[in-house]
Design a protein around this motif. Structure first.
Motif, PDB file in Angstrom:
ATOM      1  N   ARG A 158      34.171  47.785  43.260  1.00  0.00           N
ATOM      2  CA  ARG A 158      33.684  49.029  42.997  1.00  0.00           C
ATOM      3  C   ARG A 158      33.461  49.797  44.450  1.00  0.00           C
ATOM      4  NH1 ARG A 158      27.909  50.630  41.288  1.00  0.00           N
ATOM      5  NH2 ARG A 158      28.300  52.580  40.269  1.00  0.00           N
ATOM      6  N   HIS A 159      33.371  49.224  45.508  1.00  0.00           N
ATOM      7  CA  HIS A 159      33.251  50.027  46.809  1.00  0.00           C
ATOM      8  C   HIS A 159      34.769  50.734  47.065  1.00  0.00           C
ATOM      9  CE1 HIS A 159      32.132  51.202  50.752  1.00  0.00           C
ATOM     10  NE2 HIS A 159      33.381  50.568  51.365  1.00  0.00           N
ATOM     11  N   ARG A 160      35.685  49.705  46.649  1.00  0.00           N
ATOM     12  CA  ARG A 160      37.129  50.219  46.722  1.00  0.00           C
ATOM     13  C   ARG A 160      37.648  51.354  45.377  1.00  0.00           C
ATOM     14  NH1 ARG A 160      38.496  44.318  47.901  1.00  0.00           N
ATOM     15  NH2 ARG A 160      38.168  44.348  50.416  1.00  0.00           N
ATOM     16  N   ARG A 161      36.712  51.486  44.633  1.00  0.00           N
ATOM     17  CA  ARG A 161      36.994  52.437  43.633  1.00  0.00           C
ATOM     18  C   ARG A 161      38.187  52.013  42.662  1.00  0.00           C
ATOM     19  NH1 ARG A 161      33.755  56.749  43.818  1.00  0.00           N
ATOM     20  NH2 ARG A 161      33.137  57.538  45.747  1.00  0.00           N
ATOM     21  N   TYR A 162      37.807  50.459  42.315  1.00  0.00           N
ATOM     22  CA  TYR A 162      38.999  50.012  41.525  1.00  0.00           C
ATOM     23  C   TYR A 162      38.284  50.126  40.064  1.00  0.00           C
ATOM     24  CZ  TYR A 162      41.346  47.719  45.085  1.00  0.00           C
ATOM     25  OH  TYR A 162      41.888  47.383  46.324  1.00  0.00           O
ATOM     26  N   ARG A 163      39.320  50.487  39.053  1.00  0.00           N
ATOM     27  CA  ARG A 163      38.716  50.845  37.625  1.00  0.00           C
ATOM     28  C   ARG A 163      38.510  49.531  36.914  1.00  0.00           C
ATOM     29  NH1 ARG A 163      35.579  53.622  34.219  1.00  0.00           N
ATOM     30  NH2 ARG A 163      36.608  54.002  32.323  1.00  0.00           N
ATOM     31  N   CYS A 164      39.996  48.686  37.236  1.00  0.00           N
ATOM     32  CA  CYS A 164      39.782  47.506  36.381  1.00  0.00           C
ATOM     33  C   CYS A 164      40.388  46.117  37.209  1.00  0.00           C
ATOM     34  CB  CYS A 164      41.028  47.651  35.519  1.00  0.00           C
ATOM     35  SG  CYS A 164      41.554  45.956  34.378  1.00  0.00           S
ATOM     36  N   VAL A 165      39.672  45.213  37.195  1.00  0.00           N
ATOM     37  CA  VAL A 165      39.965  43.936  38.218  1.00  0.00           C
ATOM     38  C   VAL A 165      40.138  42.914  37.111  1.00  0.00           C
ATOM     39  CG1 VAL A 165      38.682  44.542  40.073  1.00  0.00           C
ATOM     40  CG2 VAL A 165      37.411  43.533  38.266  1.00  0.00           C
ATOM     41  N   CYS A 166      40.874  41.715  37.550  1.00  0.00           N
ATOM     42  CA  CYS A 166      41.137  40.460  36.969  1.00  0.00           C
ATOM     43  C   CYS A 166      40.387  39.218  37.581  1.00  0.00           C
ATOM     44  CB  CYS A 166      42.602  40.298  36.826  1.00  0.00           C
ATOM     45  SG  CYS A 166      42.751  38.691  35.915  1.00  0.00           S
ATOM     46  N   ILE A 167      39.588  38.469  36.735  1.00  0.00           N
ATOM     47  CA  ILE A 167      38.985  37.295  37.404  1.00  0.00           C
ATOM     48  C   ILE A 167      39.809  35.973  36.560  1.00  0.00           C
ATOM     49  CG2 ILE A 167      36.943  36.192  37.407  1.00  0.00           C
ATOM     50  CD1 ILE A 167      35.325  38.978  37.402  1.00  0.00           C
ATOM     51  N   VAL A 168      40.135  35.183  37.478  1.00  0.00           N
ATOM     52  CA  VAL A 168      40.663  33.997  36.573  1.00  0.00           C
ATOM     53  C   VAL A 168      39.737  32.759  36.757  1.00  0.00           C
ATOM     54  CG1 VAL A 168      42.796  32.547  36.904  1.00  0.00           C
ATOM     55  CG2 VAL A 168      42.839  35.035  37.361  1.00  0.00           C
ATOM     56  N   HIS A 169      39.241  32.694  35.876  1.00  0.00           N
ATOM     57  CA  HIS A 169      38.301  31.438  35.942  1.00  0.00           C
ATOM     58  C   HIS A 169      38.756  29.995  35.302  1.00  0.00           C
ATOM     59  CE1 HIS A 169      37.987  32.627  31.748  1.00  0.00           C
ATOM     60  NE2 HIS A 169      37.409  33.637  32.050  1.00  0.00           N
TER      61      HIS A 169
ATOM     62  N   GLY B 112      47.240  35.260  32.247  1.00  0.00           N
ATOM     63  CA  GLY B 112      46.444  34.241  32.184  1.00  0.00           C
ATOM     64  C   GLY B 112      45.687  34.001  30.858  1.00  0.00           C
ATOM     65  N   GLY B 113      45.965  34.912  29.806  1.00  0.00           N
ATOM     66  CA  GLY B 113      45.271  34.503  28.698  1.00  0.00           C
ATOM     67  C   GLY B 113      44.019  34.402  28.512  1.00  0.00           C
ATOM     68  N   ALA B 114      43.423  33.282  27.789  1.00  0.00           N
ATOM     69  CA  ALA B 114      41.809  32.899  27.891  1.00  0.00           C
ATOM     70  C   ALA B 114      41.448  32.218  29.188  1.00  0.00           C
ATOM     71  CB  ALA B 114      41.804  31.781  26.537  1.00  0.00           C
ATOM     72  N   GLY B 115      42.204  31.998  30.167  1.00  0.00           N
ATOM     73  CA  GLY B 115      41.777  31.660  31.259  1.00  0.00           C
ATOM     74  C   GLY B 115      41.445  32.816  32.370  1.00  0.00           C
ATOM     75  N   ALA B 116      41.658  33.740  31.923  1.00  0.00           N
ATOM     76  CA  ALA B 116      41.408  34.986  32.626  1.00  0.00           C
ATOM     77  C   ALA B 116      40.716  36.146  31.948  1.00  0.00           C
ATOM     78  CB  ALA B 116      42.564  35.620  33.302  1.00  0.00           C
ATOM     79  N   VAL B 117      39.793  37.067  32.684  1.00  0.00           N
ATOM     80  CA  VAL B 117      39.327  38.061  32.091  1.00  0.00           C
ATOM     81  C   VAL B 117      39.622  39.389  32.657  1.00  0.00           C
ATOM     82  CG1 VAL B 117      36.895  37.735  33.220  1.00  0.00           C
ATOM     83  CG2 VAL B 117      36.995  38.650  31.166  1.00  0.00           C
ATOM     84  N   TYR B 118      39.846  40.552  32.169  1.00  0.00           N
ATOM     85  CA  TYR B 118      39.906  41.810  32.585  1.00  0.00           C
ATOM     86  C   TYR B 118      38.737  42.312  32.508  1.00  0.00           C
ATOM     87  CZ  TYR B 118      45.101  42.195  32.936  1.00  0.00           C
ATOM     88  OH  TYR B 118      46.406  41.984  33.223  1.00  0.00           O
ATOM     89  N   VAL B 119      38.204  43.250  33.518  1.00  0.00           N
ATOM     90  CA  VAL B 119      36.929  43.431  33.609  1.00  0.00           C
ATOM     91  C   VAL B 119      37.128  45.134  34.010  1.00  0.00           C
ATOM     92  CG1 VAL B 119      34.702  43.498  34.966  1.00  0.00           C
ATOM     93  CG2 VAL B 119      35.996  41.746  34.635  1.00  0.00           C
ATOM     94  N   LEU B 120      36.342  46.174  33.221  1.00  0.00           N
ATOM     95  CA  LEU B 120      36.331  47.204  33.306  1.00  0.00           C
ATOM     96  C   LEU B 120      35.333  47.753  34.049  1.00  0.00           C
ATOM     97  CD1 LEU B 120      38.188  49.995  32.431  1.00  0.00           C
ATOM     98  CD2 LEU B 120      36.742  50.193  30.517  1.00  0.00           C
TER      99      LEU B 120
ATOM    100  N   PHE C 179      34.760  43.955  29.070  1.00  0.00           N
ATOM    101  CA  PHE C 179      35.462  43.047  29.605  1.00  0.00           C
ATOM    102  C   PHE C 179      36.323  42.111  28.126  1.00  0.00           C
ATOM    103  CE2 PHE C 179      31.622  40.279  29.589  1.00  0.00           C
ATOM    104  CZ  PHE C 179      31.862  39.143  28.607  1.00  0.00           C
ATOM    105  N   ALA C 180      37.429  41.500  28.488  1.00  0.00           N
ATOM    106  CA  ALA C 180      38.199  41.046  27.515  1.00  0.00           C
ATOM    107  C   ALA C 180      39.360  40.116  28.061  1.00  0.00           C
ATOM    108  CB  ALA C 180      39.141  42.171  26.646  1.00  0.00           C
ATOM    109  N   ASP C 181      39.564  38.973  27.406  1.00  0.00           N
ATOM    110  CA  ASP C 181      40.592  38.114  27.516  1.00  0.00           C
ATOM    111  C   ASP C 181      41.916  38.851  28.364  1.00  0.00           C
ATOM    112  OD1 ASP C 181      39.304  36.028  27.055  1.00  0.00           O
ATOM    113  OD2 ASP C 181      40.309  35.261  25.158  1.00  0.00           O
ATOM    114  N   ALA C 182      42.321  38.302  29.348  1.00  0.00           N
ATOM    115  CA  ALA C 182      43.598  38.919  29.851  1.00  0.00           C
ATOM    116  C   ALA C 182      44.551  38.704  28.789  1.00  0.00           C
ATOM    117  CB  ALA C 182      43.905  38.309  31.320  1.00  0.00           C
ATOM    118  N   PRO C 183      45.767  39.512  29.029  1.00  0.00           N
ATOM    119  CA  PRO C 183      47.155  39.193  28.221  1.00  0.00           C
ATOM    120  C   PRO C 183      47.545  38.110  28.655  1.00  0.00           C
ATOM    121  CG  PRO C 183      47.095  41.488  29.074  1.00  0.00           C
ATOM    122  CD  PRO C 183      45.899  40.830  29.674  1.00  0.00           C
TER     123      PRO C 183
END
Length: 191
Positions: free
Chosen positions: A130-141, A180-188, A172-176
Motif C-alpha cells: 500500500r505504501h508503494r501504491r500497488y493496486r493489486c498484489v498476489c499472495i501464494v499460500h 497459481g490457481g487455488a494456491g494463490a490469491v489476487y488481492v485488490l 480478493f479472488a483465486d489467482a488465474p
C-alpha cells in the motif's frame, strides 16, 4: 410600454393548494395490505451474484478468543474457497481480478510458514504494498496438499480470514491458473 403592461396583466394568479387531509393510519394500512395482497417475492438471482461478507456470530467463548494468527484448525463455516468483495465493490471488479486483468505489483510466497508467521508476513506485505501504491498484489499460500492436517490448508484459511477482516482489502479472488490457481490469491487494495 403598453406591451409590457399587457404582458403583466396576462399572468395567472398564484394558485393556493388546499390542505391535504390524511386518512387515519388504520385505513392506510388496510389499503396498503389490499394492494400488496398479490405481490410475489422475487426468486434469487440465477447469475450467482456475489454475497456480501457477513461476520459470523461467535457461538462459544473459545471462538471469541480465537485470533486470525492462531494455528488452530479451520472454522466450521470454512469460507477459504470463496471470493470476497467489500461492500461497495462491484462484481465487475471481482471478475476483472479473477481474470488477471489487473497488473500485479508484487508477490509474496508463504510456502513453509506456519499460520502465525504467514499472517504476520501478509500484514507487513499489505502495508508495504500500500505504501508503494500497488493496486493489486498476489499472495501464494499453497493448496495445503502436504500440510500436517492433510484436509485443508491452514495457512490458506488464516490468510483469507485476515484479508477479509482487513479494511485496506477491497476484494480478493483465486489467482488465474497460470499464476497459481487455488494456491494463490489476487488481492485488490484500497489506494
Amino acid at each position: 410600454m403598453l406591451n409590457t403592461i399587457a404582458r403583466v396583466s396576462k399572468r395567472e394568479p398564484k394558485k393556493h393548494h388546499a390542505p391535504v387531509h390524511h386518512r387515519n393510519d388504520a385505513a392506510d394500512a388496510e389499503a396498503f395490505a389490499r394492494e400488496m395482497a398479490d405481490v410475489v417475492r422475487l426468486t434469487p438471482d440465477p447469475r450467482g451474484r456475489i454475497r456480501r461478507s457477513r461476520v459470523p456470530a461467535p457461538s462459544s467463548p473459545s471462538s471469541r478468543s480465537r485470533s486470525p494468527h492462531s494455528a488452530a484448525t479451520p472454522l466450521p463455516d470454512d469460507r477459504s474457497n470463496e471470493d470476497f468483495a467489500a461492500p461497495g465493490v462491484g462484481r465487475r471488479e471481482l471478475r476483472k481480478l479473477k481474470r488477471g486483468e489487473y497488473k500485479v505489483g508484487d508477490r509474496r510466497d508463504l510456502h513453509g510458514m506456519i499460520a502465525a508467521e504467514a499472517c504476520a508476513s501478509v500484514q507487513r506485505f499489505i502495508a508495504n504494498s500500500r505504501h508503494r501504491r500497488y493496486r493489486c498484489v498476489c499472495i501464494v499460500h499453497g493448496r495445503g496438499l502436504h500440510s500436517a492436517t492433510g484436509t485443508a490448508s491452514v495457512v490458506k484459511t488464516r490468510v483469507r480470514e485476515y484479508l477479509r477482516a482487513n479494511p485496506v482489502v477491497l476484494a480478493f479472488a483465486d489467482a488465474p491458473p497460470s499464476d497459481g490457481g487455488a494456491g494463490a490469491v489476487y488481492v485488490l487494495l484500497r489506494t
